[in-house]
Design a protein around this motif. Structure first.
Motif, PDB file in Angstrom:
ATOM      1  N   SER A   1       0.806  -1.222   0.000  1.00  0.00           N
ATOM      2  CA  SER A   1       0.000   0.000   0.000  1.00  0.00           C
ATOM      3  C   SER A   1       0.838   1.271   0.000  1.00  0.00           C
ATOM      4  N   THR A   2       2.136   1.158   0.263  1.00  0.00           N
ATOM      5  CA  THR A   2       2.990   2.349   0.354  1.00  0.00           C
ATOM      6  C   THR A   2       3.824   2.586  -0.898  1.00  0.00           C
TER       7      THR A   2
ATOM      8  N   SER B   1       9.292   8.250   5.060  1.00  0.00           N
ATOM      9  CA  SER B   1       7.864   8.521   4.861  1.00  0.00           C
ATOM     10  C   SER B   1       7.109   7.247   4.519  1.00  0.00           C
ATOM     11  N   GLN B   2       7.731   6.390   3.705  1.00  0.00           N
ATOM     12  CA  GLN B   2       7.077   5.134   3.350  1.00  0.00           C
ATOM     13  C   GLN B   2       6.986   4.188   4.546  1.00  0.00           C
TER      14      GLN B   2
ATOM     15  N   LYS C   1       4.026   5.294   6.576  1.00  0.00           N
ATOM     16  CA  LYS C   1       2.775   4.845   5.957  1.00  0.00           C
ATOM     17  C   LYS C   1       2.588   3.341   6.140  1.00  0.00           C
ATOM     18  N   MET C   2       3.683   2.612   6.051  1.00  0.00           N
ATOM     19  CA  MET C   2       3.618   1.162   6.221  1.00  0.00           C
ATOM     20  C   MET C   2       3.173   0.806   7.640  1.00  0.00           C
TER      21      MET C   2
ATOM     22  N   ALA D   1      -0.506   1.688   8.026  1.00  0.00           N
ATOM     23  CA  ALA D   1      -1.362   0.701   7.360  1.00  0.00           C
ATOM     24  C   ALA D   1      -1.444  -0.582   8.175  1.00  0.00           C
TER      25      ALA D   1
ATOM     26  N   ASN E   1       3.572   6.092  14.428  1.00  0.00           N
ATOM     27  CA  ASN E   1       3.874   5.458  13.146  1.00  0.00           C
ATOM     28  C   ASN E   1       5.366   5.230  12.927  1.00  0.00           C
TER      29      ASN E   1
END
Length: 677
Positions: free
Chosen positions: A142-143, A533-534, A537-538, A541, A646
């Motif tokens: 998803s990232t 940043s990824q 997000k990971m 998620a 996160n």
């Protein structure tokens, strides 16, 4: 005469470490007295052979490759590589006389589809092979950026097509994974605006650069006053997304000549974003593992965008020695050393050799290049194995050139190369196939992110030492190119048999790689912000998937309800600090509560504004606690850490703007504590 470099696509780096503590090439007359007379004939004999190798490469140049597009395929003056070939000859002579044991690495040929399966496993997507729908794999997918997703899709397509040919079990359709209407790989040229002087530019988006002073950037390049070109690098956009793929009809540049002068390398400046810069050691091991997954995907997408094949070796695991100093795998050596010094990241023997050379050898003329005595080095090797851990070894007896020989021996005797068997072809390819130094540096950056932690930490310590050697060029007569030529064969040539023509022609390539590693090491050991940043997000998620699963799991819901009634607190993130309830009350938007367990004042609420930096918060705590700081906090360098939310754990750059970091991770806790060494 010149030497023409061949396409490295046929370079095969296989199977062996030649091991030797001493070079016995010819040397300057001023150093002959350091070598026993018994070794002088060998010295006189070796130098002509080095020159014969150079003449062979110059007179028997290979025909130009079909695609001549790299610096490393460049012509080189044969005399400029003489030190390299003398070092190669010395390594071979030492391995032939049995002074070091050889470690043979067997390579197993890959069946069709196995490479793709291994790649999917290495990037954390083994669920695509097993068919299971695990949260981590879904969170990672998803990232991904468009180019990264295309790289995964291409490998997965190849894997599934191979399985269908072999009539294996049913595999998931690629459309179920990526939601595409076509199962074929979808590679599109990413249109980008021309790259301006301030770094990479995204389509339709202007780079957002703040006016900054010189202390807000990472300066990696030559000393002031050098005539090198200055370029700025950006970490905000993934490297693969910013590449303009050349049309197939366009010809690649003709081979260029390697320039060994330091001024030939550009000077790169990395501007700090409002999040600051993050070094590799600033992130938790769990997040660095995710950085590794993303880096391999990004590296593959980067090579795909350039039209270059990312080659990896497949090596069978080799069991090295489990005890001792030399020839022991780094992981085992560190495990043994950590029993003596908890938390150590670089092997003790390697640290001691570096310390010995830094204290007494940096100004020694010809250090690394001029060998010590082969017999002395052999005896020192045996004595170290017997006495090092007993702390009875006499370091005062070790001459500087002998210490340098032991240092190179340690690197050569590693059962697996410092830069790993798997990725050595990728290191070679980044220079052989990519012409621009900026692109070479980006590929090299991602390869460093892929190294195992022990290899990366040891390589960092080694490169920091080499940088100090070059900094003392005025006294030791070892400039950047000299050091790179001597170090390259110790890092990249590890075959027992004599190097073939193609490997020998990669000499300039490997020396150039070492030169980039030394010159730009400060850049290479920072984590690109787009990868961080990824990771955020990971992690988000994964947390969202966990929440959804919990909502539908009745058994878990009952358990949580019972725990709530019993007023049991949920499990806190690793590394978080537990504080009394009165310190954990609700706080307004834009206000953070910072904890400092080692200070007398352990908690403080701080109102953030657009200009508040991490170092401002540290200064405030220091001021508040200057008179009554606890003994534990004195004498330690404290840093502000972002924990939980996160991110696992993140040691913040002092120049990070806290309001931006807070908005990126509002659920985090903020703790002042010593930075992990």
């Amino acid at each position: 005469m010149t030497m023409e470099m061949k396409d490295s696509g046929s370079v095969v780096l296989t199977a062996y470490h030649p091991h030797s503590p001493a070079r016995i090439p010819g040397m300057e007359q001023s150093f002959v007295q350091d070598i026993p007379s018994s070794h002088s004939p060998a010295s006189r004999k070796s130098l002509p052979r080095c020159r014969r190798i150079n003449r062979m490469l110059s007179n028997e140049s290979a025909p130009p490759p079909a695609f001549s597009r790299s610096n490393s395929q460049a012509s080189m003056d044969s005399t400029s590589m003489e030190d390299f070939w003398c070092e190669v000859e010395s390594i071979k002579e030492s391995s032939e006389d049995g002074s070091e044991e050889a470690t043979l690495l067997e390579f197993k040929p890959a069946d069709e589809g196995e490479l793709e399966a291994e790649w999917l496993q290495d990037v954390g997507l083994s669920t695509l092979i097993s068919g299971a729908e695990e949260e981590d794999g879904q969170a990672l997918l998803s990232t991904l950026t468009r180019t990264q997703a295309a790289a995964v899709q291409k490998r997965y397509n190849t894997y599934t097509q191979t399985l269908r040919k072999k009539n294996k079990h049913t595999v998931r359709d690629v459309r179920d994974i990526f939601g595409t209407n076509d199962s074929s790989p979808t590679f599109e040229t990413v249109p980008v605006s021309p790259v301006s002087s301030n770094g990479i530019q995204v389509p339709g988006q202007k780079p957002v650069w703040k006016s900054v002073s010189s202390n807000r950037c990472l300066d990696c390049g030559l000393d002031k006053g050098s005539p090198a070109v200055t370029e700025e690098l950006s970490y905000e956009v993934s490297f693969s997304e910013s590449i303009m793929v050349l049309p197939k009809t366009q010809e690649w540049p003709k081979p260029q000549r390697f320039k060994k002068e330091d001024s030939a390398l550009p000077k790169f400046i990395v501007r700090k974003s409002r999040f600051g810069l993050t070094e590799i050691g600033d992130l938790s091991p769990e997040d660095m593992k995710r950085i590794g997954y993303l880096s391999l995907i990004e590296l593959t997408a980067f090579y795909d965008a350039l039209g270059v094949e990312l080659k990896r070796n497949r090596a069978e695991r080799v069991r090295g020695r489990e005890n001792g100093l030399f020839g022991v795998p780094l992981s085992i050596l560190l495990e043994n050393d950590q029993k003596k010094v908890p938390g150590i990241k670089v092997p003790l023997i390697f640290q001691k050799l570096l310390l010995k050379l830094e204290e007494t050898g940096l100004e020694t003329e010809g250090i690394l290049r001029v060998p010590g005595s082969a017999s002395r080095v052999k005896n020192l090797h045996q004595e170290l194995e017997a006495k090092f851990y007993e702390d009875t070894f006499d370091w005062d007896q070790v001459r500087n050139n002998d210490a340098a020989g032991l240092l190179k021996m340690f690197i050569r005797e590693l059962p697996s190369p410092l830069f790993t068997v798997e990725y050595l072809p990728a290191f070679i390819t980044l220079v052989e196939k990519i012409s621009k130094i900026k692109l070479q540096l980006q590929a090299l950056h991602l390869l460093i992110m892929l190294l195992p932690e022990a290899n990366r930490d040891t390589a960092k310590a080694f490169l920091q030492f080499l940088k100090k050697v070059v900094a003392n060029e005025g006294k030791n007569k070892m400039n950047l190119w000299n050091v790179s030529m001597i170090v390259a064969p110790n890092l990249f040539i590890y075959k027992g048999k004599r190097a073939n023509q193609q490997e020998m022609q990669a000499a300039a390539t490997t020396a150039h790689i070492v030169r980039l590693l030394i010159r730009y090491q400060d850049i290479l050991w920072t984590v690109p912000s787009f990868l961080i940043s990824q990771v955020r997000k990971m992690n988000e998620a994964a947390m969202n998937n966990s929440k959804k699963q919990l909502m539908f799991d009745k058994g878990v819901r009952k358990l949580l309800r019972r725990k709530t009634m019993e007023r049991e607190r949920p499990e806190r993130p690793e590394g978080a600090v537990t504080f009394p309830p009165y310190l954990q009350s609700e706080i307004p938007e834009g206000v953070i509560r910072v904890y400092a367990p080692l200070h007398s004042k352990v908690s403080m609420a701080i109102q953030l504004n657009s200009q508040t930096k991490a170092k401002d918060i540290l200064a405030r705590f220091h001021c508040e606690n200057s008179r009554s700081s606890s003994q534990n906090a004195r004498g330690q360098i404290q840093s502000l850490h972002e924990i939980g939310g996160n991110i696992g754990q993140h040691c913040l750059d002092p120049d990070a703007y806290m309001l931006d970091v807070y908005r990126a991770n509002p659920q985090a806790e903020w703790v002042i504590k010593p930075k992990a060494s």
